[in-house]
Write a protein that holds these residues in place. Structure first.
Motif, PDB file in Angstrom:
ATOM      1  N   ALA B 396      -1.975  -2.360  10.055  1.00 28.86           N
ATOM      2  CA  ALA B 396      -2.554  -1.124   9.524  1.00 28.86           C
ATOM      3  C   ALA B 396      -2.979  -1.305   8.072  1.00 28.86           C
ATOM      4  O   ALA B 396      -3.864  -0.606   7.582  1.00 28.86           O
ATOM      5  CB  ALA B 396      -1.555   0.015   9.643  1.00 28.86           C
ATOM      6  N   LEU B 397      -2.341  -2.251   7.405  1.00 26.91           N
ATOM      7  CA  LEU B 397      -2.755  -2.562   6.030  1.00 26.91           C
ATOM      8  C   LEU B 397      -4.005  -3.448   6.038  1.00 26.91           C
ATOM      9  O   LEU B 397      -4.901  -3.287   5.208  1.00 26.91           O
ATOM     10  CB  LEU B 397      -1.600  -3.284   5.315  1.00 26.91           C
ATOM     11  CG  LEU B 397      -1.897  -3.854   3.933  1.00 26.91           C
ATOM     12  CD1 LEU B 397      -2.114  -2.727   2.929  1.00 26.91           C
ATOM     13  CD2 LEU B 397      -0.763  -4.743   3.457  1.00 26.91           C
ATOM     14  N   LEU B 398      -4.054  -4.377   6.996  1.00 25.70           N
ATOM     15  CA  LEU B 398      -5.150  -5.342   7.027  1.00 25.70           C
ATOM     16  C   LEU B 398      -6.465  -4.692   7.467  1.00 25.70           C
ATOM     17  O   LEU B 398      -7.535  -5.057   6.991  1.00 25.70           O
ATOM     18  CB  LEU B 398      -4.810  -6.498   7.979  1.00 25.70           C
ATOM     19  CG  LEU B 398      -3.607  -7.333   7.580  1.00 25.70           C
ATOM     20  CD1 LEU B 398      -3.274  -8.363   8.651  1.00 25.70           C
ATOM     21  CD2 LEU B 398      -3.863  -8.040   6.257  1.00 25.70           C
ATOM     22  N   THR B 399      -6.350  -3.723   8.372  1.00 24.36           N
ATOM     23  CA  THR B 399      -7.570  -3.124   8.923  1.00 24.36           C
ATOM     24  C   THR B 399      -8.475  -2.538   7.832  1.00 24.36           C
ATOM     25  O   THR B 399      -9.661  -2.892   7.761  1.00 24.36           O
ATOM     26  CB  THR B 399      -7.205  -2.064   9.963  1.00 24.36           C
ATOM     27  OG1 THR B 399      -6.269  -2.632  10.866  1.00 24.36           O
ATOM     28  CG2 THR B 399      -8.431  -1.586  10.709  1.00 24.36           C
ATOM     29  N   PRO B 400      -7.973  -1.652   7.002  1.00 20.67           N
ATOM     30  CA  PRO B 400      -8.868  -1.111   5.962  1.00 20.67           C
ATOM     31  C   PRO B 400      -9.400  -2.199   5.040  1.00 20.67           C
ATOM     32  O   PRO B 400     -10.529  -2.099   4.549  1.00 20.67           O
ATOM     33  CB  PRO B 400      -7.983  -0.133   5.188  1.00 20.67           C
ATOM     34  CG  PRO B 400      -6.604  -0.455   5.574  1.00 20.67           C
ATOM     35  CD  PRO B 400      -6.641  -1.024   6.939  1.00 20.67           C
ATOM     36  N   SER B 483       3.309   6.875   5.051  1.00 20.07           N
ATOM     37  CA  SER B 483       3.169   5.424   4.871  1.00 20.07           C
ATOM     38  C   SER B 483       1.818   4.939   5.370  1.00 20.07           C
ATOM     39  O   SER B 483       1.228   4.037   4.782  1.00 20.07           O
ATOM     40  CB  SER B 483       4.294   4.675   5.572  1.00 20.07           C
ATOM     41  OG  SER B 483       4.290   4.996   6.934  1.00 20.07           O
ATOM     42  N   SER B 484       1.296   5.584   6.433  1.00 22.83           N
ATOM     43  CA  SER B 484       0.004   5.083   6.896  1.00 22.83           C
ATOM     44  C   SER B 484      -1.082   5.427   5.881  1.00 22.83           C
ATOM     45  O   SER B 484      -2.000   4.637   5.660  1.00 22.83           O
ATOM     46  CB  SER B 484      -0.329   5.612   8.288  1.00 22.83           C
ATOM     47  OG  SER B 484      -0.563   6.978   8.245  1.00 22.83           O
ATOM     48  N   ILE B 485      -0.957   6.584   5.263  1.00 28.24           N
ATOM     49  CA  ILE B 485      -1.943   6.909   4.220  1.00 28.24           C
ATOM     50  C   ILE B 485      -1.855   5.903   3.084  1.00 28.24           C
ATOM     51  O   ILE B 485      -2.864   5.390   2.585  1.00 28.24           O
ATOM     52  CB  ILE B 485      -1.732   8.345   3.700  1.00 28.24           C
ATOM     53  CG1 ILE B 485      -2.031   9.341   4.821  1.00 28.24           C
ATOM     54  CG2 ILE B 485      -2.620   8.622   2.492  1.00 28.24           C
ATOM     55  CD1 ILE B 485      -1.791  10.770   4.450  1.00 28.24           C
ATOM     56  N   VAL B 486      -0.635   5.600   2.703  1.00 25.20           N
ATOM     57  CA  VAL B 486      -0.441   4.659   1.594  1.00 25.20           C
ATOM     58  C   VAL B 486      -1.028   3.301   1.953  1.00 25.20           C
ATOM     59  O   VAL B 486      -1.735   2.669   1.158  1.00 25.20           O
ATOM     60  CB  VAL B 486       1.056   4.523   1.269  1.00 25.20           C
ATOM     61  CG1 VAL B 486       1.302   3.376   0.300  1.00 25.20           C
ATOM     62  CG2 VAL B 486       1.580   5.827   0.695  1.00 25.20           C
ATOM     63  N   LEU B 487      -0.748   2.863   3.185  1.00 25.80           N
ATOM     64  CA  LEU B 487      -1.239   1.552   3.599  1.00 25.80           C
ATOM     65  C   LEU B 487      -2.763   1.506   3.559  1.00 25.80           C
ATOM     66  O   LEU B 487      -3.357   0.532   3.087  1.00 25.80           O
ATOM     67  CB  LEU B 487      -0.753   1.234   5.014  1.00 25.80           C
ATOM     68  CG  LEU B 487       0.716   0.873   5.141  1.00 25.80           C
ATOM     69  CD1 LEU B 487       1.115   0.743   6.600  1.00 25.80           C
ATOM     70  CD2 LEU B 487       1.007  -0.427   4.398  1.00 25.80           C
ATOM     71  N   VAL B 488      -3.378   2.554   4.059  1.00 27.45           N
ATOM     72  CA  VAL B 488      -4.836   2.584   4.070  1.00 27.45           C
ATOM     73  C   VAL B 488      -5.364   2.521   2.646  1.00 27.45           C
ATOM     74  O   VAL B 488      -6.280   1.742   2.327  1.00 27.45           O
ATOM     75  CB  VAL B 488      -5.343   3.865   4.769  1.00 27.45           C
ATOM     76  CG1 VAL B 488      -6.846   3.994   4.594  1.00 27.45           C
ATOM     77  CG2 VAL B 488      -4.991   3.837   6.232  1.00 27.45           C
ATOM     78  N   ALA B 489      -4.766   3.313   1.793  1.00 22.29           N
ATOM     79  CA  ALA B 489      -5.223   3.350   0.404  1.00 22.29           C
ATOM     80  C   ALA B 489      -5.074   1.977  -0.234  1.00 22.29           C
ATOM     81  O   ALA B 489      -5.988   1.471  -0.910  1.00 22.29           O
ATOM     82  CB  ALA B 489      -4.417   4.389  -0.380  1.00 22.29           C
ATOM     83  N   MET B 490      -3.938   1.344   0.028  1.00 20.13           N
ATOM     84  CA  MET B 490      -3.711   0.016  -0.552  1.00 20.13           C
ATOM     85  C   MET B 490      -4.748  -0.969  -0.058  1.00 20.13           C
ATOM     86  O   MET B 490      -5.334  -1.741  -0.832  1.00 20.13           O
ATOM     87  CB  MET B 490      -2.316  -0.493  -0.168  1.00 20.13           C
ATOM     88  CG  MET B 490      -1.215  -0.017  -1.097  1.00 20.13           C
ATOM     89  SD  MET B 490       0.399  -0.351  -0.382  1.00 20.13           S
ATOM     90  CE  MET B 490       0.365  -2.122  -0.230  1.00 20.13           C
TER      91      MET B 490
END
Lengths: 551, 626
Positions: B396-400, B483-490
């Motif tokens: 989920a971090l890698l996708t964005p 956490s998913s919002i944070v991951l996307v933002a990161m």
């Protein structure tokens, strides 16, 4: 006419062959037309057979299982104390043989069309061809083992000459190999045939004869029906309760093994298959079609009618090894096909692979397996016949069949490519084509047998799936190498010769393509009418086999 | 039933010229499909071969997916008019596309598992035809073959699973599948079915084919290799969920998570615009598979639905970019992102579509992708092992990250290679063709999926498909959300710092450097091709061996036997000539000698003969008497 339908189907080509005999040998066209008429007549009559065949009848014993029966006395010999030997002209069909008769008639017509361009020794060729037609169909309808054997042997001769005279460069080697291989098989069958003949006694016939002659004699008969009804004489050494054994295995089992080897050569099964690629490669196109399409089925038919029909107990006992050989053929044939560079050789090996399914399906003795094996025979007859025609198209134009010598045919010959793709995918078992149905039913039988009658373990059936994967590999690879990419041919002169399929070739390929598709979508056309026969076959074999095994 | 007939008919009556006809038929089909949504589940059966009754079954799930397929198919047809315009094989193209749509629909409404397999194979076959559409290029033909073969291997698993299910458990109808006693064979069947699903849905270790499939025309990639065909595996797993045993599910979950991660990593390094999307598809499919594995099949179907929209949108937009690049500069590879850059200026509309759909892929809040992905992420925490959620969250971090990288590389910054944009070149497609873009982009916004932008279980169709369910309040609900919002933002933030216009990395791409080392490894999709090649080689070796055995061993034996026969024959011949004949000749000689001797006796006069006769007679009488 109604009563003599089968005889007509069998002997029409032979009659016409006699006719051809009196045509001067320069009249090529006339000879061809006469041959075509003969085979067409044969086809029309066998279509009549197909539509008149009453599949709704449920037989309960072998004597009533056959329809269109004709029976006439042929040879009778009195041998004193040995009793009386009776050989009949006895023909008839049931659901197992009927579709094969129709298939043969169809392919024989197509074979004539495909040899239309022949210019060399035309008369001899077509006389042999017509003789071959008679003996092939005769094989499928014979209900007397002697009659069967006569037809079976008689196929060899025309085949030998057809390959040996009109074949390719290595025809002498191929034809002799073919001849010796099949002759060996025939001899094994002959041994068993004589053994059976001595063991079988026809008591009702004996009584009838006693009325006429006033003398009671033992009557020995070649009747397959009697053999399947187990009417063995007292102390006959092939009877189920016989204790005669050789090397620890009872003679009955020996007989079964000999028959299996004999017919396995014809089918062919690995490891007795090597005559096939050679014979195919050297044979002219039409003969390859007949060879792959029909002749191999005689082997399969022999399994059904003779080896399994007469020795069900041995069949159950040896189900596992038989299935093993089937799977071995499937996989080995597939791998060997992948390694070939000659298109015709590749298809020949794929035949070995596909015929393995027949053996596997048969070994399971389940309804699915048996109907799958039968369906596979029909479907393979159509598909492999078509595949050899497809090869013939390229060979006619370039006199070359090496896969690597051509590429990018798709842009040069789109219609031809279309047919090739259809038949390749039909052969690799794509759903919607008939090849899939046969393989699927066989696999259901193969995997399900363990739960139904415990004859064949599931893993064998699963192993057979590998064969399907490999078949996709070699067909796609060949397709890609020969048809895709930029157009290229080894010899420049080929470029002008490589025209798309002409009208004659359309005429051969289209009906096969339509049938392959039709049977793939509606397999019931074939399987519905023969369902009762198949059910009877399976029930009868299992119950008899069980009964004998307990003894 | 009607849409199917409509679809089939439509394709057989089209020609190269009347290229609007197929789309019209698809449209008609879509209307029929929407009508299907209103009917109750329905089963139709007919006899196929003695003993096997095939059947079709349309319930709400089928109806929804059928409509989805029709919808995407319609849009792709419209777009193809633009993209494929002028291609000589256009008639063939429509036919193949129609054939595919029909097979896919058949797959979705099959009731009998064997019928499903039939359509499953047909889908694979039509995909083979479409990938190899430009068959004159050897490479594309090879790609088609690889794709088909990989699928074929997995299909072997599927057919085994189906047959085991039918013969051992008597479960042949999808509508009648029910949980049965858990045995070893059932687990086996479940795993076999899952392998089939992995094949079609491009999961580890079969994912290599999807990248190859990109050799086909881009609209095809949008339809088949993003929105419809590849989701067949998920559909299958959802359908057979009742008979999957815990062990099989466990395997499914792990494979899904693993694939999601592997493919996301591979996507980071791709330079081909379509390859990024291909790996991202694999990764998203991994999510869906994982969702089924942990029991959240509802979320998986939801994700399938949203993914179909945004991924089709991305592919169509990418197709437009490629189309533009081909027109603008013939000399460079029109799919290589390193040749692009700054296309925002020329393709504003495409850019907008890309941006919206890309956000949905990244899982940005207020998009559909956010909703559906969150559902799966939340469910992954229920997995029996930690590795599943761990991989899911990392992905989920890698996708964005990778999608931001792509957008930045393609649309922003300087134009890296010269483009010849003249007035004659129409950059954006003509108006009706813009419609698919707009619809797909709109579909990627939250409001068309769920009213509440933060409720992952609020899918409009959820209740329709799966029936009312009690709201599950996951204890981690809010944590997952945050956490998913944070991951996307990161992910987005980091990608932006790396690839923003003028950044060092973005500029470096101007030089087309061959990748080395680890990057090459990831670039080639974890070297999956090597693995396939290895198997390929292995198979070839075995087959050559088999051919060799045939030629050298079996044939030698036969020839040897023949030779023996000849020797024996010759031997017999010699024996005949010298021994048997010798004896015969010898006997003949002997008798001749005797004859001569006797003749000498006989030669004298008649008296001697009479005397001799008398002598013999006396001798005989003597012998007779005594």
């Amino acid at each position: 006419m109604e009563n003599h339908l089968l005889s007509l189907i069998v002997f029409i080509p032979l009659l016409f062959a006699l006719g051809v005999f009196f045509i001067p040998k320069t009249q090529h066209l006339l000879i061809k037309v006469v041959t075509l008429v003969a085979t067409l007549l044969q086809l029309v009559l066998s279509l009549k057979l197909f539509f008149d065949y009453d599949g709704s009848f449920k037989p309960s014993e072998w004597s009533e299982a056959f329809l269109f029966v004709e029976k006439a006395d042929w040879i009778q010999l009195s041998l004193g104390n040995y009793g009386r030997f009776v050989i009949d002209y006895f023909v008839g069909v049931d659901g197992i043989s009927m579709p094969l008769v129709v298939l043969s008639a169809l392919l024989l017509v197509i074979g004539v069309i495909s040899s239309w361009r022949l210019t060399e020794k035309v008369k001899g060729y077509f006389i042999l061809y017509l003789t071959l037609s008679t003996s092939i169909v005769g094989c499928f309808v014979a209900l007397d083992l002697f009659l069967f054997y006569v037809f079976f042997e008689f196929m060899l001769l025309p085949m030998f000459f057809l390959i040996g005279i009109w074949g390719g460069p290595r025809r002498a080697y191929a034809s002799i190999k073919f001849f010796i291989y099949t002759l060996l098989g025939s001899l094994l069958i002959l041994i068993v045939m004589i053994g059976l003949f001595i063991s079988i006694e026809d008591s009702s016939r004996a009584l009838k004869m006693a009325d006429e002659t006033g003398k009671i004699e033992i009557v020995h008969s070649f009747s397959l029906v009697k053999m399947m009804e187990d009417s063995y004489g007292a102390e006959a050494f092939l009877a189920p309760d016989s204790e005669v054994a050789f090397g620890g295995i009872s003679l009955r089992y020996w007989a079964f093994i000999l028959l299996m080897i004999g017919f396995a050569i014809k089918l062919p099964v690995v490891p007795v298959h090597t005559w096939l690629p050679d014979a195919h490669v050297e044979a002219p196109t039409a003969i390859s079609v007949i060879l792959a399409g029909i002749l191999l089925k005689v082997g399969g038919y022999g399994f059904f009618r003779i080896a399994y029909g007469i020795f069900p107990d041995a069949a159950m006992e040896y189900a596992f090894p038989v299935a093993c050989f089937g799977v071995l053929s499937i996989i080995y044939g597939g791998f060997a096909a992948l390694a070939q560079n000659d298109l015709k050789r590749m298809i020949a090996y794929s035949s070995v692979s596909h015929m393995g399914f027949v053996m596997l399906g048969l070994a399971t003795l389940t309804i699915e397996g048996i109907s799958g094996a039968l369906f596979q025979m029909i479907s393979h007859g159509l598909i492999s016949g078509a595949l050899f025609l497809v090869v013939g198209v390229v060979y006619d134009r370039t006199h070359d069949r090496q896969i690597q010598n051509l590429s990018g045919l798709a842009s040069k010959m789109p219609v031809y490519t279309f047919f090739t793709v259809v038949f390749f995918f039909a052969s690799l078992g794509l759903p919607g084509f008939s090849g899939f149905v046969g393989e699927l039913l066989t696999l259901i039988g193969g995997i399900g047998s363990e739960g139904i009658n415990g004859l064949v373990p599931s893993w064998l059936g699963m192993l057979a799936v590998i064969g399907i994967i490999i078949s996709a590999a070699y067909y796609l690879w060949a397709l890609q190498r020969m048809f895709f990419g930029k157009f290229w041919a080894r010899e420049e002169s080929w470029e002008d010769k490589l025209n798309d399929v002409d009208r004659r070739e359309w005429l051969m390929l289209l009906p096969l393509a339509v049938l392959v598709l039709l049977f793939g979508i509606l397999p019931g056309i074939i399987l519905d009418p023969i369902d009762n026969s198949v059910n009877f076959f399976v029930d009868n074999l299992l119950s008899r086999g069980q009964q004998f095994l307990i003894k | 039933m009607l849409p199917l007939i409509g679809g089939v008919l439509g394709y057989f009556f089209q020609s190269g010229k009347s290229y609007r006809l197929p789309a019209l038929f698809i449209g008609a089909g879509l209307i029929q499909a929407l009508r299907l949504l209103t009917i109750d589940p329905e089963v139709i059966r007919w006899s196929w071969v003695p003993g096997i009754e095939l059947g079709i079954y349309i319930d709400h799930l089928s109806a929804v997916l059928v409509s989805l397929v029709y919808f995407i198919s319609l849009l792709v047809h419209i777009f193809s008019m633009h993209y494929m315009c002028g291609d000589p094989g256009l008639g063939r193209y429509w036919f193949k596309l129609g054939f595919f749509t029909t097979s896919m629909l058949g797959l979705l409404i099959s009731d009998h598992l064997l019928l499903l397999f039939v359509f499953w194979e047909m889908v694979g076959f039509s995909s083979y035809l479409l990938i190899g559409f430009w068959f004159k290029e050897t490479e594309k033909a090879t790609s088609a073959r690889t794709a088909f073969m990989v699928n074929r291997v997995a299909d072997a698993g599927l057919i085994i699973g189906i047959i085991v299910l039918i013969t051992m458990f008597g479960q042949a109808y999808i509508s009648e599948l029910n949980p049965i006693e858990n045995t070893g064979w059932l687990t086996f069947a479940g795993i076999a079915l899952a392998i089939g699903a992995f094949g079609k849905s491009a999961q580890f270790p079969f994912f290599g084919w999807l990248n190859k499939a990109m050799a086909g025309p881009t609209p095809v990639s949008a339809l088949i290799h993003a929105a419809t065909m590849v989701t067949a595996g998920i559909y299958l797993l959802v359908r057979v969920y009742p008979v999957l045993t815990p062990v099989a599910l466990y395997l499914v979950a792990i494979t899904g998570a693993l694939t999601a991660f592997i493919a996301a990593v591979a996507a980071l390094f791709q330079n081909d615009i379509k390859a990024v999307l291909a790996y991202s598809t694999i990764s998203q499919l991994g999510y869906m598979i994982m969702g089924v594995g942990v029991g959240a099949y509802e979320s998986s179907i939801f994700h399938l639905w949203t993914h179909a929209f945004f991924k089709a949108g991305l592919f169509l937009a990418a197709g437009n970019v490629i189309h533009f690049m081909h027109k603008a500069n013939h000399d460079v590879d029109g799919q290589d992102m390193r040749n692009m850059g700054g296309l925002k200026k020329y393709l504003p509309f495409t850019f907008l579509t890309y941006l919206i759909c890309g956000s949905a892929l990244a899982g940005l809040p207020l998009t559909s992708g956010f909703l559906s992905k969150e559902g799966i992420l939340g469910a992954s925490l229920d997995a029996p092992v930690l590795i599943v959620p761990a991989l899911a969250f990392v992905s989920a971090l890698l996708t964005p990250f990778y999608i931001t990288r792509q957008i930045l590389l393609v649309f922003t910054g300087e134009v890296r290679k010269g483009l010849h944009v003249t007035n004659e070149t129409f950059n954006e497609p003509w108006k009706p063709v813009k419609m698919p873009f707009a619809l797909l982009a709109l579909g990627s916004i939250w409001i068309f999926s769920s009213f509440n932008p933060f409720n992952a279980h609020g899918w409009y169709l959820g209740e329709y498909v799966f029936g009312p369910e009690e709201p599950v309040q996951s204890p981690y609900g809010i944590i997952v959300l945050m956490s998913s919002i944070v991951l996307v933002a990161m992910g987005i933030g980091y990608a932006y710092t790396q690839f923003k216009p003028g950044a060092r990395k973005a500029l470096e791409y101007k030089n087309l450097v061959e990748a080395t080392g680890a990057i090459r490894f990831f670039l080639s999709g974890w070297a999956i091709d090597r693995v396939y090649a290895f198997f390929n080689q292995g198979t070839l070796i075995v087959s050559n061996f088999a051919a060799l055995v045939d030629r050298k061993v079996v044939d030698r034996l036969v020839d040897g036997a023949g030779l023996m026969g000849i020797i024996l024959g010759k031997g017999t011949g010699l024996f005949d000539r010298y021994v048997v004949d010798g004896i015969v000749n010898g006997l003949a000689g002997l008798s001749r000698m005797v004859g001569r001797t006797l003749a000498k006796i006989q030669a004298p006069g008649i008296q001697t003969q009479l005397a001799f006769m008398l002598f013999i007679m006396v001798l005989m009488i003597y012998w007779y008497l005594f």
